[in-house]
Design an enzyme around this catalytic site. Structure first.
Site, PDB file in Angstrom:
ATOM      1  N   GLY A  67     -60.245  44.898  42.705  1.00  0.00           N
ATOM      2  CA  GLY A  67     -58.795  44.774  42.633  1.00  0.00           C
ATOM      3  C   GLY A  67     -58.059  44.893  43.945  1.00  0.00           C
ATOM      4  O   GLY A  67     -56.975  44.356  44.103  1.00  0.00           O
TER       5      GLY A  67
ATOM      6  N   GLU B 244     -56.166  50.932  47.467  1.00  0.00           N
ATOM      7  CA  GLU B 244     -56.333  50.706  46.032  1.00  0.00           C
ATOM      8  C   GLU B 244     -55.157  49.904  45.497  1.00  0.00           C
ATOM      9  O   GLU B 244     -54.028  50.048  45.971  1.00  0.00           O
ATOM     10  CB  GLU B 244     -56.452  52.065  45.338  1.00  0.00           C
ATOM     11  N   ASP B 245     -55.428  49.065  44.506  1.00  0.00           N
ATOM     12  CA  ASP B 245     -54.362  48.275  43.901  1.00  0.00           C
ATOM     13  C   ASP B 245     -53.456  49.131  43.019  1.00  0.00           C
ATOM     14  O   ASP B 245     -52.242  48.994  43.038  1.00  0.00           O
ATOM     15  CB  ASP B 245     -54.923  47.087  43.112  1.00  0.00           C
TER      16      ASP B 245
ATOM     17  N   ASP C 283     -53.947  55.077  38.368  1.00  0.00           N
ATOM     18  CA  ASP C 283     -53.507  55.341  37.001  1.00  0.00           C
ATOM     19  C   ASP C 283     -53.954  56.749  36.607  1.00  0.00           C
ATOM     20  O   ASP C 283     -53.303  57.725  36.946  1.00  0.00           O
ATOM     21  CB  ASP C 283     -54.077  54.272  36.074  1.00  0.00           C
TER      22      ASP C 283
ATOM     23  N   LYS D 221     -49.052  54.893  38.936  1.00  0.00           N
ATOM     24  CA  LYS D 221     -48.642  55.077  37.543  1.00  0.00           C
ATOM     25  C   LYS D 221     -48.836  56.552  37.184  1.00  0.00           C
ATOM     26  O   LYS D 221     -49.766  56.917  36.478  1.00  0.00           O
ATOM     27  CB  LYS D 221     -49.484  54.173  36.639  1.00  0.00           C
TER      28      LYS D 221
ATOM     29  N   VAL E 276     -50.799  46.230  33.350  1.00  0.00           N
ATOM     30  CA  VAL E 276     -50.382  45.197  34.289  1.00  0.00           C
ATOM     31  C   VAL E 276     -51.583  44.413  34.806  1.00  0.00           C
ATOM     32  O   VAL E 276     -52.692  44.937  34.894  1.00  0.00           O
ATOM     33  CB  VAL E 276     -49.595  45.801  35.474  1.00  0.00           C
TER      34      VAL E 276
END
Length: 182
Positions: free
Chosen positions: A44, A99-100, A103, A131, A153
């Site tokens: 990612g 990192e994309d 979470d 997030k 997403v």
């Protein structure tokens, strides 16, 4: 064709450019004299890391790891797996994990702890999206492009079942695309 599966755009191409330029300025100020390793977590991170590299005005090395905890679903499994380890020694080096999205934080925390165990001088995280409402572990990335709500997403590197990574923006995937897939 892919747009039909997107409920709404969360971060447009223009906003991505602005976020990354701002992160690049801040990181350049903080790392200009450190020769860090910019560590991308595959897959990612690729679009974000590629664009971020163009905004960094200092010497650095790049490296990659393939680490996952999703294993095809839409929520973290909690089982962090290293599929491809980094081949660059980190002892006494500054490492900036790219990192994309952060979470649950499980994957990043596991990587941070591993790099600290291996003797990195410092380990920080730059993430395009944070997030925090999904956070399960105690972790706060140092550099955050945008804080987003708890939603699934895709795009700009983020996937669902390895699809949608090539969208040039970040969008909310329509629930009917992933319902009954878990």
């Amino acid at each position: 064709m892919l747009d039909k599966d997107i409920e709404k755009t969360l971060i447009s191409q223009e906003e991505l450019r602005d976020i990354i330029a701002s992160l690049g300025q801040t990181i350049t100020r903080d790392y200009h004299d450190k020769l860090p390793i910019l560590l991308g977590l595959l897959k990612g991170c690729v679009p974000f890391m590629s664009d971020l590299l163009k905004e960094l005005d200092f010497h650095l090395e790049i490296a990659f790891m393939n680490v996952s905890s999703y294993h095809g679903g839409i929520t973290s499994s909690g089982d962090v797996k290293i599929d491809m380890d980094l081949d660059t020694p980190v002892k006494d080096r500054h490492v900036l994990i790219t990192e994309d999205i952060v979470d649950s934080g499980r994957t990043i925390k596991a990587v941070v702890e591993l790099l600290e165990y291996r003797g990195a001088k410092s380990v920080e995280v730059v993430t395009l999206m944070d997030k925090p409402s999904g956070r399960i572990v105690d972790l706060k990335p140092k550099y955050v492009g945008k804080t987003i709500p708890k939603a699934f997403v895709v795009g700009y590197g983020l996937d669902f079942e390895e699809k949608y990574r090539n969208l040039p923006y970040v969008g909310l995937l329509k629930p009917d695309v992933y319902t009954n897939k878990e």
